[in-house]
Motif scaffolding. Structure first.
Motif, PDB file in Angstrom:
ATOM      1  N   GLU A   5      53.827   1.820  56.626  1.00 15.78           N
ATOM      2  CA  GLU A   5      53.717   2.859  57.648  1.00 15.78           C
ATOM      3  C   GLU A   5      52.798   3.959  57.137  1.00 15.78           C
ATOM      4  O   GLU A   5      52.868   4.335  55.961  1.00 15.78           O
ATOM      5  N   HIS A  21      53.586   4.556  53.225  1.00 13.16           N
ATOM      6  CA  HIS A  21      54.944   4.193  52.792  1.00 13.16           C
ATOM      7  C   HIS A  21      55.159   2.692  52.939  1.00 13.16           C
ATOM      8  O   HIS A  21      54.882   2.114  53.998  1.00 13.16           O
ATOM      9  N   LYS A  23      58.023  -0.066  53.009  1.00 15.49           N
ATOM     10  CA  LYS A  23      59.456  -0.003  53.326  1.00 15.49           C
ATOM     11  C   LYS A  23      60.337  -0.636  52.251  1.00 15.49           C
ATOM     12  O   LYS A  23      61.327  -0.037  51.818  1.00 15.49           O
ATOM     13  N   TRP A  48      61.258  10.234  53.114  1.00 14.33           N
ATOM     14  CA  TRP A  48      60.606   9.504  52.024  1.00 14.33           C
ATOM     15  C   TRP A  48      60.557  10.358  50.764  1.00 14.33           C
ATOM     16  O   TRP A  48      60.595  11.589  50.822  1.00 14.33           O
TER      17      TRP A  48
END
Length: 256
Positions: A5, A21, A23, A48
């Protein structure tokens, strides 16, 4: 394949920072660190924890928050080998052609000097994204503060060689001004005219003009088309070397 992402947001007045990011591993990478507070706010919003910073070049508006974020999160800071001594908090240096993984995120370093002598762009093939900071902008390119036109032209050709579907992320929101210059030097380009209208509408709504696909940039960005005979002719430079055409466009852009 990694599930990635990407979040882009504004820092300072017109800088972009991007968080990437992954996951499964929880790896979270900041592309440059212009300002601590907006980065912390975005991390909190996403839930995060920052693990790495990929620094593109040494200018203060790209490294200002390096040491604060390192102190807070213990992040690993990676940056260009040729600017190692100028990157605050650097842990690892990379050069063009290097490939490595951060958690589940594959990264390829591309040499893109010109704006500075050691600038690196980062290509993430799994995310189909390239982070070109101040080397390549939408409809523009960076000022030649340390390098010369021939150097920057070679850098942009490396970026141009990436797949059309690659999404371009840049260091600043300069597209509206770039569009003014681009349409002046390339007035008959219908794809450029369409992009310029889109940029005007996005900015009127307070929306970013990035990211944008490299495929569109290859059609519309005059700095990526310095070897196109039609653009050279529009510049009154038929048969000129591409680097000379590039230099002329850059000189014109400096006036805006």
């Amino acid at each position: 394949m990694a599930e990635i992402e990407i979040r882009q947001f504004v820092c300072r007045s017109d800088n972009f920072c991007v968080l990437v990011h992954e996951k499964d591993s929880g790896t979270t990478i900041a592309i440059d660190a212009p300002e601590e507070a907006p980065i912390l706010a975005e991390l909190t919003k996403a839930g995060w924890t920052l693990t790495h910073i990929l620094t593109t070049h040494h200018h203060g508006d790209h490294v200002a928050a390096n040491e604060a974020l390192k102190a807070r999160f213990g992040v690993e800071i990676i940056g260009p080998e040729k600017e190692r001594s100028k990157i605050p908090g650097i842990d690892r240096a990379v050069s063009g052609g290097d490939a490595f993984s951060l958690g589940g995120v594959r990264v390829e370093a591309i040499d893109t000097p010109g704006h500075t002598l050691g600038e690196i762009s980062y290509y993430l093939p799994d995310a189909k994204a390239v982070f070109a900071a101040d080397a390549l902008f939408s409809l523009g390119c960076g000022r030649l503060f340390e390098g010369d036109a021939a150097m920057m032209w070679e850098s942009l050709k490396r970026l141009r060689a990436l797949p059309d579907e690659t999404m371009l992320y840049c260091g600043h929101e300069y597209t509206a001004t770039n569009a003014q210059c681009a349409t002046d030097v390339d007035p008959d380009n219908s794809a450029l005219q369409e992009r310029a209208r889109e940029v005007t509408a996005l900015r009127a709504d307070g929306k970013p003009t990035l990211p944008v696909s490299l495929g569109r940039e290859k059609q519309t960005n005059p700095f990526l088309r310095a070897d196109d005979p039609a653009l050279a002719a529009a510049m009154g430079m038929t048969d000129a070397e591409p680097a000379a055409v590039f230099a002329a466009i850059r000189k014109k852009r400096d006036q805006y």
